[in-house]
Design a protein around this motif. Structure first.
Motif, PDB file in Angstrom:
ATOM      1  N   SER A  87      -4.350   8.553   1.994  1.00  0.00           N
ATOM      2  CA  SER A  87      -3.119   8.676   1.335  1.00  0.00           C
ATOM      3  C   SER A  87      -3.136   8.263  -0.175  1.00  0.00           C
ATOM      4  O   SER A  87      -2.751   8.894  -1.314  1.00  0.00           O
ATOM      5  CB  SER A  87      -1.959   8.587   2.018  1.00  0.00           C
ATOM      6  N   PRO A 126       0.380   9.844   5.443  1.00  0.00           N
ATOM      7  CA  PRO A 126       0.607   8.518   5.355  1.00  0.00           C
ATOM      8  C   PRO A 126       0.736   8.064   6.846  1.00  0.00           C
ATOM      9  O   PRO A 126       1.327   8.737   8.023  1.00  0.00           O
ATOM     10  CB  PRO A 126       2.054   8.372   4.788  1.00  0.00           C
ATOM     11  N   PHE A 127      -0.122   6.960   7.238  1.00  0.00           N
ATOM     12  CA  PHE A 127      -0.020   6.227   8.668  1.00  0.00           C
ATOM     13  C   PHE A 127      -0.704   7.045   9.542  1.00  0.00           C
ATOM     14  O   PHE A 127      -0.802   6.583  11.025  1.00  0.00           O
ATOM     15  CB  PHE A 127       1.552   6.172   9.081  1.00  0.00           C
ATOM     16  N   ASP A 143       0.820  -1.262  -0.291  1.00  0.00           N
ATOM     17  CA  ASP A 143       0.033   0.047  -0.079  1.00  0.00           C
ATOM     18  C   ASP A 143       0.878   1.157  -0.126  1.00  0.00           C
ATOM     19  O   ASP A 143       0.536   2.319  -0.525  1.00  0.00           O
ATOM     20  CB  ASP A 143      -0.976   0.076   1.229  1.00  0.00           C
ATOM     21  N   PHE A 144       1.905   1.235   0.686  1.00  0.00           N
ATOM     22  CA  PHE A 144       2.988   2.423   0.911  1.00  0.00           C
ATOM     23  C   PHE A 144       3.506   2.677  -0.429  1.00  0.00           C
ATOM     24  O   PHE A 144       3.587   3.715  -0.671  1.00  0.00           O
ATOM     25  CB  PHE A 144       3.901   2.248   1.834  1.00  0.00           C
ATOM     26  N   ILE A 191       1.499   4.831  -2.673  1.00  0.00           N
ATOM     27  CA  ILE A 191       1.903   6.415  -2.529  1.00  0.00           C
ATOM     28  C   ILE A 191       2.931   6.942  -3.183  1.00  0.00           C
ATOM     29  O   ILE A 191       2.672   8.036  -3.678  1.00  0.00           O
ATOM     30  CB  ILE A 191       1.683   6.542  -0.822  1.00  0.00           C
ATOM     31  N   LEU A 245      -3.435   4.406   5.585  1.00  0.00           N
ATOM     32  CA  LEU A 245      -2.907   4.743   4.244  1.00  0.00           C
ATOM     33  C   LEU A 245      -4.019   4.964   3.050  1.00  0.00           C
ATOM     34  O   LEU A 245      -3.593   5.275   2.074  1.00  0.00           O
ATOM     35  CB  LEU A 245      -1.887   3.463   3.873  1.00  0.00           C
ATOM     36  N   THR A 297      -3.980   0.898   8.973  1.00  0.00           N
ATOM     37  CA  THR A 297      -2.966   1.506   8.509  1.00  0.00           C
ATOM     38  C   THR A 297      -2.714   2.766   8.440  1.00  0.00           C
ATOM     39  O   THR A 297      -1.431   3.515   8.374  1.00  0.00           O
ATOM     40  CB  THR A 297      -2.115   0.847   7.076  1.00  0.00           C
TER      41      THR A 297
END
Length: 411
Positions: free
Chosen positions: A376, A362-363, A247-248, A251, A373, A371
């Motif tokens: 984001s 984020p976060f 997922d990160f 972004i 996320l 999470t």
């Protein structure tokens, strides 16, 4: 025609011309001083015109405004308002008492206010900070303009101030011009997130995959209690960590998209509507779609699946936030400035003002699980479509606005 008659006609023409200019000056809605050193004349207009001799000088011709009457300044502000509304920075005028006399549209939009409610109020009521931190008040106190001062608070940017004085030197207005840089700051944060994400993907993802493989390999050799621990806790937690990393990465960098030309009504009512109508029946919430006539038939280019995931995330957030009462969701599409504006509204508890500016970080999350996320990623997806995703608190819930550029269908 004799010489005398010709001369008389010229004198009459000159007198009429002088009369014309004097009448013109009288009609001007401002006061001023005007000096012409070569002719040795000056004009001073307050309520009447005064023409008098002055000592010739080598100074250049100067025209300065003599702001003696408050209504004259207000006239100029009224004239400038539509021009300043086109400037994409914050512009605000205050008078000698610190009261706001003018603000442009950008100020009202970024502060989410009706500017008419703040005209005539003190600057502190708009900015919500102490007087000593308000830069236009600092200039009002010192009389000195401020150039390119960097402001470090929730509204990060560059501030400049200018002073308008009367002919006697009294401050009549202080103009504050604020270059809002939060968008640039946010872009820098996104770039940093990208570099961090690349490092995470390389340094953590591969070891996690290796650990997961060994756990699966060892699981048949363990007794039943430890094997169950592998299945119920260790392996799922590794999978969860891998999901967070995946997922990160969404972004940090755009992934491959399957782009197509989409008609707004078809996307909302059919593609998105089929899923949400089923959810509305399953979870017993109210759902409404509204397509403005101006938006009907408008086209945009996008990836249906990724855009669907954005609305799915917004829906999940609304459903989770609704702890009591019946959930109601409204999706509206309008058209302005060559863009589709899609509003996603719910009737939930809303988001407190102190955290609304962080929901896309984020976060950042207020949930016990999750999470942080989702929003984001959603904003990144919309930005990759050339659009924007914003949030605002409304009287009875939360509203997200997605803006997407339209395209013209090729014949």
């Amino acid at each position: 025609m004799d010489t005398m008659t010709t001369l008389q006609n010229k004198v009459q023409d000159l007198e009429q011309e002088i009369q014309f200019y004097q009448d013109l000056v009288r009609e001007l809605p401002i006061s001023f001083h005007y000096e012409h050193p070569k002719l040795g004349k000056k004009a001073v207009k307050c309520k009447t015109i005064e023409i008098s001799n002055i000592e010739p000088s080598n100074k250049p011709t100067v025209l300065t405004m003599d702001w003696k009457l408050e209504e004259e300044i207000q006239y100029v502000e009224t004239f400038l308002q539509p021009i300043l509304d086109m400037v994409p920075h914050h512009i605000m005028f205050i008078n000698r008492n610190g009261l706001i006399t003018l603000m442009n549209t950008q100020v009202a939009q970024d502060y989410q206010i009706n500017r008419n409610d703040y005209i005539g109020k003190h600057a502190r009521e708009l900015l919500k900070i102490k007087d000593e931190s308000i830069i236009v008040l600092e200039t009002l106190k010192t009389g000195e303009p401020i150039v390119n001062k960097e402001v470090f608070d929730k509204n990060y940017g560059i501030m400049n101030t200018h002073v308008i004085r009367s002919a006697e030197g009294e401050i009549q207005r202080v103009i504050g011009i604020f270059h809002f840089l939060n968008v640039i700051k946010s872009a820098e944060k996104q770039a940093l997130a990208g570099r961090i994400a690349a490092g995470i993907a390389h340094e953590i993802r591969n070891p996690l995959t290796t650990v997961r493989g060994f756990l699966q390999l060892l699981q048949p050799r363990m007794d039943e209690e430890i094997s169950e621990l592998f299945s119920s806790l260790l392996i799922p937690e590794i999978d969860r960590a891998n999901t967070i990393i995946k997922d990160f990465l969404q972004i940090a960098k755009p992934s491959d998209s399957s782009l197509e030309t989409i008609e707004i009504s078809e996307f909302i009512k059919n593609y998105l509507g089929n899923f949400l109508h089923s959810e509305a029946l399953l979870h017993n919430f109210d759902l409404e779609f509204v397509i403005d006539p101006l938006a009907e038939g408008k086209l945009f280019v996008g990836d249906k699946e990724k855009l669907f995931s954005v609305f799915l995330n917004l829906f999940q957030n609304s459903k989770q936030a609704m702890t009591k009462g019946k959930l109601s969701i409204q999706i509206l599409a309008s058209y302005a400035n060559n863009c589709l504006q899609i509003y996603f509204k719910d009737n939930g508890p809303g988001i407190p003002k102190e955290i609304v500016t962080h929901v896309f970080d984020p976060f950042f999350t207020t949930k016990d699980e999750g999470t942080g996320l989702g929003l984001s990623i959603s904003r990144k997806i919309i930005e990759n479509h050339g659009g924007s995703l914003t949030i605002s608190s409304i009287e009875d819930g939360t509203q997200f606005m997605i803006e997407l550029p339209t395209v013209i269908k090729k014949s």
